[in-house]
Design a protein around this motif. Sequence first.
Motif, PDB file in Angstrom:
ATOM      1  N   ASP A 321       2.107 -10.789  -3.781  1.00 33.67           N
ATOM      2  CA  ASP A 321       2.229 -11.081  -2.354  1.00 33.67           C
ATOM      3  C   ASP A 321       0.880 -11.577  -1.839  1.00 33.67           C
ATOM      4  O   ASP A 321      -0.163 -10.959  -2.084  1.00 33.67           O
ATOM      5  CB  ASP A 321       2.645  -9.815  -1.594  1.00 33.67           C
ATOM      6  CG  ASP A 321       2.673 -10.030  -0.107  1.00 33.67           C
ATOM      7  OD1 ASP A 321       3.558 -10.742   0.369  1.00 33.67           O
ATOM      8  OD2 ASP A 321       1.783  -9.489   0.577  1.00 33.67           O
ATOM      9  N   THR A 322       0.903 -12.681  -1.112  1.00 35.02           N
ATOM     10  CA  THR A 322      -0.351 -13.318  -0.697  1.00 35.02           C
ATOM     11  C   THR A 322      -1.100 -12.514   0.360  1.00 35.02           C
ATOM     12  O   THR A 322      -2.325 -12.594   0.435  1.00 35.02           O
ATOM     13  CB  THR A 322      -0.064 -14.725  -0.142  1.00 35.02           C
ATOM     14  OG1 THR A 322       0.894 -14.624   0.922  1.00 35.02           O
ATOM     15  CG2 THR A 322       0.480 -15.626  -1.237  1.00 35.02           C
ATOM     16  N   LEU A 323      -0.401 -11.727   1.188  1.00 35.04           N
ATOM     17  CA  LEU A 323      -1.068 -10.969   2.245  1.00 35.04           C
ATOM     18  C   LEU A 323      -1.737  -9.716   1.699  1.00 35.04           C
ATOM     19  O   LEU A 323      -2.921  -9.476   1.920  1.00 35.04           O
ATOM     20  CB  LEU A 323      -0.065 -10.593   3.345  1.00 35.04           C
ATOM     21  CG  LEU A 323      -0.605  -9.662   4.445  1.00 35.04           C
ATOM     22  CD1 LEU A 323      -1.699 -10.364   5.245  1.00 35.04           C
ATOM     23  CD2 LEU A 323       0.521  -9.204   5.368  1.00 35.04           C
ATOM     24  N   ALA A 327       2.058  -6.539  -5.990  1.00 35.98           N
ATOM     25  CA  ALA A 327       3.209  -7.212  -6.595  1.00 35.98           C
ATOM     26  C   ALA A 327       4.260  -7.493  -5.519  1.00 35.98           C
ATOM     27  O   ALA A 327       4.465  -6.687  -4.612  1.00 35.98           O
ATOM     28  CB  ALA A 327       3.797  -6.339  -7.696  1.00 35.98           C
ATOM     29  N   ASN A 328       4.924  -8.665  -5.631  1.00 36.48           N
ATOM     30  CA  ASN A 328       5.951  -8.978  -4.638  1.00 36.48           C
ATOM     31  C   ASN A 328       7.297  -8.377  -5.059  1.00 36.48           C
ATOM     32  O   ASN A 328       7.439  -7.810  -6.148  1.00 36.48           O
ATOM     33  CB  ASN A 328       6.073 -10.487  -4.421  1.00 36.48           C
ATOM     34  CG  ASN A 328       6.346 -11.244  -5.715  1.00 36.48           C
ATOM     35  OD1 ASN A 328       6.985 -10.717  -6.634  1.00 36.48           O
ATOM     36  ND2 ASN A 328       5.861 -12.481  -5.806  1.00 36.48           N
ATOM     37  N   ILE A 353      10.551   4.676  -5.535  1.00 37.42           N
ATOM     38  CA  ILE A 353      10.120   5.246  -4.251  1.00 37.42           C
ATOM     39  C   ILE A 353      10.046   4.135  -3.218  1.00 37.42           C
ATOM     40  O   ILE A 353       9.365   3.132  -3.424  1.00 37.42           O
ATOM     41  CB  ILE A 353       8.752   5.946  -4.390  1.00 37.42           C
ATOM     42  CG1 ILE A 353       8.851   7.111  -5.378  1.00 37.42           C
ATOM     43  CG2 ILE A 353       8.245   6.424  -3.034  1.00 37.42           C
ATOM     44  CD1 ILE A 353       7.520   7.759  -5.686  1.00 37.42           C
ATOM     45  N   MET A 354      10.792   4.304  -2.118  1.00 40.55           N
ATOM     46  CA  MET A 354      10.739   3.385  -0.976  1.00 40.55           C
ATOM     47  C   MET A 354       9.906   4.044   0.117  1.00 40.55           C
ATOM     48  O   MET A 354      10.151   5.199   0.487  1.00 40.55           O
ATOM     49  CB  MET A 354      12.148   3.095  -0.454  1.00 40.55           C
ATOM     50  CG  MET A 354      13.003   2.286  -1.410  1.00 40.55           C
ATOM     51  SD  MET A 354      12.467   0.568  -1.495  1.00 40.55           S
ATOM     52  CE  MET A 354      12.844   0.033   0.171  1.00 40.55           C
ATOM     53  N   LEU A 355       8.920   3.326   0.646  1.00 41.90           N
ATOM     54  CA  LEU A 355       8.001   3.866   1.647  1.00 41.90           C
ATOM     55  C   LEU A 355       8.044   2.984   2.886  1.00 41.90           C
ATOM     56  O   LEU A 355       7.931   1.761   2.791  1.00 41.90           O
ATOM     57  CB  LEU A 355       6.583   3.925   1.064  1.00 41.90           C
ATOM     58  CG  LEU A 355       5.464   4.508   1.921  1.00 41.90           C
ATOM     59  CD1 LEU A 355       4.438   5.193   1.036  1.00 41.90           C
ATOM     60  CD2 LEU A 355       4.768   3.422   2.748  1.00 41.90           C
ATOM     61  N   TYR A 395       4.752  -4.658  -2.500  1.00 43.60           N
ATOM     62  CA  TYR A 395       5.039  -4.831  -1.070  1.00 43.60           C
ATOM     63  C   TYR A 395       6.393  -5.509  -0.947  1.00 43.60           C
ATOM     64  O   TYR A 395       6.610  -6.608  -1.438  1.00 43.60           O
ATOM     65  CB  TYR A 395       3.947  -5.679  -0.423  1.00 43.60           C
ATOM     66  CG  TYR A 395       4.220  -6.020   1.019  1.00 43.60           C
ATOM     67  CD1 TYR A 395       4.385  -5.025   1.972  1.00 43.60           C
ATOM     68  CD2 TYR A 395       4.301  -7.350   1.429  1.00 43.60           C
ATOM     69  CE1 TYR A 395       4.622  -5.338   3.299  1.00 43.60           C
ATOM     70  CE2 TYR A 395       4.536  -7.676   2.748  1.00 43.60           C
ATOM     71  CZ  TYR A 395       4.706  -6.665   3.681  1.00 43.60           C
ATOM     72  OH  TYR A 395       4.946  -6.968   4.995  1.00 43.60           O
ATOM     73  N   SER A 396       7.332  -4.818  -0.244  1.00 46.57           N
ATOM     74  CA  SER A 396       8.697  -5.316  -0.138  1.00 46.57           C
ATOM     75  C   SER A 396       8.867  -6.295   1.013  1.00 46.57           C
ATOM     76  O   SER A 396       9.713  -7.170   0.976  1.00 46.57           O
ATOM     77  CB  SER A 396       9.663  -4.142   0.024  1.00 46.57           C
ATOM     78  OG  SER A 396      10.981  -4.599   0.171  1.00 46.57           O
TER      79      SER A 396
END
Length: 755
Positions: A321-323, A327-328, A353-355, A395-396
């Motif tokens: 992920d660019t921001l 990992a995307n 795990i979802m945060l 990062y989702s």
Amino acid sequence: MEKPASPPGAVISGLLSPVFPVVIFLVFLGLATGLRYGLAQQDKIQIDTSLANEARALANHLEREFRVHSEAIRRMAKRLQANPSTTEREWRQDARNYLDDFGVYQAIEWIDRNFVIRWLEPVTDNEEVIGYNVAFNDERRQALELARQTGNWDLSGIVDLRQGGKGMVIYAPVGAGADNNGFIAGVFRMDVLARQLLTSRVLEFVRIEIRQAGAVRYVLNDSQSVNPDFAHTHPVDLPTLDWTLTLYPSEEWVENRYSDWPGMTFTTLLLMGLLTSLTALLVQLILKRNRTLLKTRRELDQEIAQRAAIQKDLARLESTDTLTGLANRRFFMEDLSHTLNIADRQMRQVALIMLDLDRFQTLNDSLGHQFGDELLIKVSERLNRLSNERILVAYSGGDEFMLCQQQVDDIDDIIHLLGQIKQCFDLPFDVQGQSHSITATVGVAVYPQSGLDADTLLRNADVALYRAKEQGRNTYQFYTEGMQDREVMRLELDKDLSQALANNEFVLYYQPQLNLDNGEIQSVEALIRWQHPRRGLLPPVEFIPLAEESGRITDIGRWVVMAACRQLAKWQGTPQEGLCIAVNLSGRELDDEGLVDHIREALAAENVPADRLEVELTEEIFIQNIEHNLNQLSRLHQLGVRLAIDDFGVGYSSLGYLRDFPVDLLKIDRSFITDVTERHDDAVITRAVINLAHNLGIQVVAEGVETEDQLSFLKNHRCNFAQGYLISRPIPVSDLEQALASGILVAGITADSGL
């Protein structure tokens, strides 16, 4: 003229010189000597710094303690000034409360205008000072005369007490100038004050001299053997006193702070110098034989490194992920599928795990997207520290992050990781020059119990995350069998909620509040219930969170206000005509610009006086968006509606808003009332809240009253109202009217448990 650079051959020749190993050893010897000296000096600086910190901490603590006690004595003096007819018995009871609460006074005295001690508590061990003139010399008389004229408190300094030993006295004038009625004095013994200020750890390592105007007036722990090389003096900022504290550390304390690093560093560097010199000899031999080979290999390594860097950059751009630099989502799901295939063959568990960041959307909307992006970067940096060969962080999107924990042997492995995640949010995040405390809610799905493929596992982790949010956020929830069913039930309930207002399915229950001054029920709190056509009577916890999430809470809140006004109108001309009704408002309702107009219209439509309606908001809602809330609440106050703070004392320590907001009533949170008769700290806090509110002209309601002992405590400490199961549970309006008519709900009598 610039000197030409040495050719590579000259450098190699220098390395091959016979004196080169000797030079290396001498360099290491010089470094070892310099570092040993520097580390020894650093130890001395650290010792001086530690001693200075201890002195500063003691001085600050001493200043703080005297200010606390001076304010306490001044409050007692103000009470005597306000009520000059106070009897000696009442004064002694007030003094005993101070002695019990603070535990540091030798005695508390009332001194008349002629500086003679008249009243004193306790009398035991202090009999000799009754009738004693405290203006025993010109200096003390001038100081007390100045305090009487100005109304400021006076501190005696260290004096020989009439009771024996050394001590100090705080004098607070009872009124100023011609209205002066003597002084309230708090007497401290120096040995008791020392035990209050100093821990046993401090007394073990330090001797303390208290100096006044440069002269030693008192020595604490004077038998301590001290190191003559170290001492630190720090001023004490106390009115009328020129005090300093001088600390002398013990020999043992100083020795324990000298480290072994100087000697170890010196020895280590000498050994390294010797080894390096020997290594240089070997290198000289190798260089002579492999000069050409090394050059060729260096060129080859550079080319390999360049190609590897290019390949790594390409792979990173495709999977990162660019921001956030994490990992995307696409890469994460591909890696998760691969991980599950391996786990299936090795018969291992995998945790997904979802945060989700709590209140991120609110912060992002109010502070801007640039703030939100910077916050996401800060969070990513902390979470990325958890990455290793068994944990992948990704990062989702939005405010969601995903973690995959491979090769889980036991549930404790997951619990440990959840603890590490929580630690990432313990410290505030510094974003755009401001500190923000952020929490996170977590959902966990475990392969193979919670799903056999990546998509199922992700969906179930998301369901668990939603369940965790329902429990109050800043927590975690594992996916379990049946959660999907409950999710379907929740959706059905949310659908029914949209029809509940139209079908008039809501009803109000009322919980009485007992006036502790006259034993009458003068007000009730309205609590909403949902009479569901299929599921029966539902409490607020079953549907209010859904209403807030869907935005229907504003319509429900308006219904509650209108229903309360209708009930007040029905009671006109009946024995219940004098009752007030309190309704609760949520933060979203307070944000509604039409709130005040709706309440005004509801009161006018039912011809109900505004002072019979009370609005309750939690302390947390009061603090949020202070400028907007102050405007809304001021308009309500001008309308005549009473305002109450609910759940007071939970979560906030700044009480400045009590001065600014038009508050009529404080409701002490039930967490303080539950153990008020068993826990001293709860009792002290409850008394303090009551006194604070009364000093500000605010009445107090105690919530959660369930025992006669709690009720007796609240009566004895002048609490205005009590609410809880001891008085009555929330009941329908018909049961309330019947109970009031029969006289069940009166002071000292528990309501019928059947109501």
